[in-house]
Write a protein that holds these residues in place. Structure first.
Motif, PDB file in Angstrom:
ATOM      1  N   VAL A   6       0.839  -1.198   0.000  1.00 16.38           N
ATOM      2  CA  VAL A   6       0.000   0.000   0.000  1.00 16.38           C
ATOM      3  C   VAL A   6       0.871   1.244   0.000  1.00 16.38           C
ATOM      4  N   THR A   9      -0.807   5.984   4.308  1.00 17.78           N
ATOM      5  CA  THR A   9      -1.017   5.435   5.654  1.00 17.78           C
ATOM      6  C   THR A   9      -2.154   6.169   6.357  1.00 17.78           C
ATOM      7  N   THR A  13      -6.619   3.915   3.571  1.00 17.98           N
ATOM      8  CA  THR A  13      -5.762   2.748   3.395  1.00 17.98           C
ATOM      9  C   THR A  13      -6.169   1.651   4.364  1.00 17.98           C
ATOM     10  N   TYR A  68      -1.788  -0.991  -3.952  1.00 17.92           N
ATOM     11  CA  TYR A  68      -2.961  -0.133  -3.774  1.00 17.92           C
ATOM     12  C   TYR A  68      -2.456   1.281  -3.524  1.00 17.92           C
ATOM     13  N   ALA A  70      -3.114   5.113  -2.509  1.00 13.89           N
ATOM     14  CA  ALA A  70      -4.037   6.020  -1.822  1.00 13.89           C
ATOM     15  C   ALA A  70      -3.314   7.301  -1.423  1.00 13.89           C
TER      16      ALA A  70
END
Length: 329
Positions: A6, A9, A13, A68, A70
């Motif tokens: 990812v 944070t 997420t 991912y 974000a």
């Protein structure tokens, strides 16, 4: 099992990780943050130890299959490009990139590299969105559609106090249409496809992003009116009006409830059970695409139409991002 990392944070997420792990299709293996201490603190919640503060190293790692993303909107495109180049599958938070030029370039690169590229647009993968699509014939000839998503930003007070939060800063490719309007617009495109034409209006803040606005999508027999705002709260449901009845949808971004009202008949509840975390369904769909190696999928076409409309609408309204200029160079 998809080994994923990812970027970011924050709370979103956490929400995606929760949804992904619940599908049983994922294993979280890596976390990136610009500050390694922050990555390590976040990773400790999930009992993993592969942390990065260098994106190039993370993208090149053999320990993960997918990422991912974000991060702030303006970084979605460049970061996706980096991971695609390294042969990683990418699920990027909406919007997938800052403009249609970036989106088109990413799709072309993903197909060349043979990896799945996917925009995390939770709306169109929820069970209740499927209910809406299946129930459309019950409305008869469609005549009017009103989709509303207006949500007062928690950062607006900071903006009014003279601060410059990311969410109202054009350097990060933000604004009401990019952050809020994209949900009902994606829902409309998911249901009805590309419109014949559209009109756009918006009100700009001094920072240069749109505070709120309206899109009208013009189809041959009906229009879709989309209201969006980051500076006010909306409480009304969305609705689809046909000659035989009207369908009401609560909270269009997640389609929390769907009710059909047909003339002379009792109201019919169409709502079906959904996970509280609606990101579950986008995570499940991304996993399915990766497992079946579906590089070309319907979500890409929807993302392209939505991004093209938003890019053109911003031109009309007067919202310019640094990322737009970078693509012209």
């Amino acid at each position: 099992m998809i080994r994923f990392g990812v970027i970011g944070t924050n709370w979103i997420t956490d929400s995606f990780i929760e949804a992904a792990l619940k599908t049983g299709k994922y294993q979280l293996v890596a976390v990136y943050s610009r500050q390694i201490e922050k990555a390590e603190e976040f990773a400790s919640k999930y009992g993993i130890c592969l942390c990065f503060d260098n994106l190039e190293e993370m993208a090149a790692s053999d320990e993960l299959d997918a990422v991912y993303i974000a991060s702030p909107n303006s970084l979605h495109g460049p970061q996706a490009k980096l991971f695609i180049e390294e042969g990683k599958h990418v699920i990027g938070e909406k919007p997938l990139a800052s403009n249609i030029a970036e989106v088109d370039a990413l799709i072309a690169m993903a197909q060349e590299k043979g990896v799945v590229l996917f925009e995390a647009m939770k709306t169109t993968y929820t069970p209740n969105f499927v209910q809406i699509r299946q129930a459309l014939p019950k409305l008869g000839k469609l005549r009017k559609v009103y989709f509303s998503y207006c949500q007062l930003s928690s950062r607006y007070a900071k903006y009014l106090n003279g601060e410059n939060p990311n969410t109202f800063n054009p350097a990060f490719s933000n604004g009401s249409l990019m952050d809020i309007g994209i949900y009902p617009l994606s829902a409309a495109i998911g249901l009805f496809g590309e419109p014949n034409s559209f009109t756009a209006q918006g009100v700009l803040l001094d920072s240069g992003v749109d505070a709120h606005g309206t899109l009208v999508l013009h189809y041959s027999q009906f229009d879709v009116v989309i209201s969006h705002s980051k500076v006010s709260d909306g409480l009304i449901p969305s609705e689809l009006q046909g000659e035989l009845g009207t369908m009401l949808v609560d909270f269009i971004s997640e389609c929390k409830s769907v009710t059909l009202h047909r003339s002379g008949e009792p109201a019919l509840e169409l709502t079906c059970p959904q996970e509280d975390n609606a990101m579950y369904y986008e995570a499940a769909e991304f996993a399915r695409l990766v497992e079946t190696n579906q590089i070309v999928h319907s979500g890409l076409a929807r993302t392209q139409i939505v991004s093209s409309i938003i890019t053109q609408a911003r031109e009309v309204v007067g919202v310019r991002f640094p990322a737009d200029e970078e693509m012209r160079v």
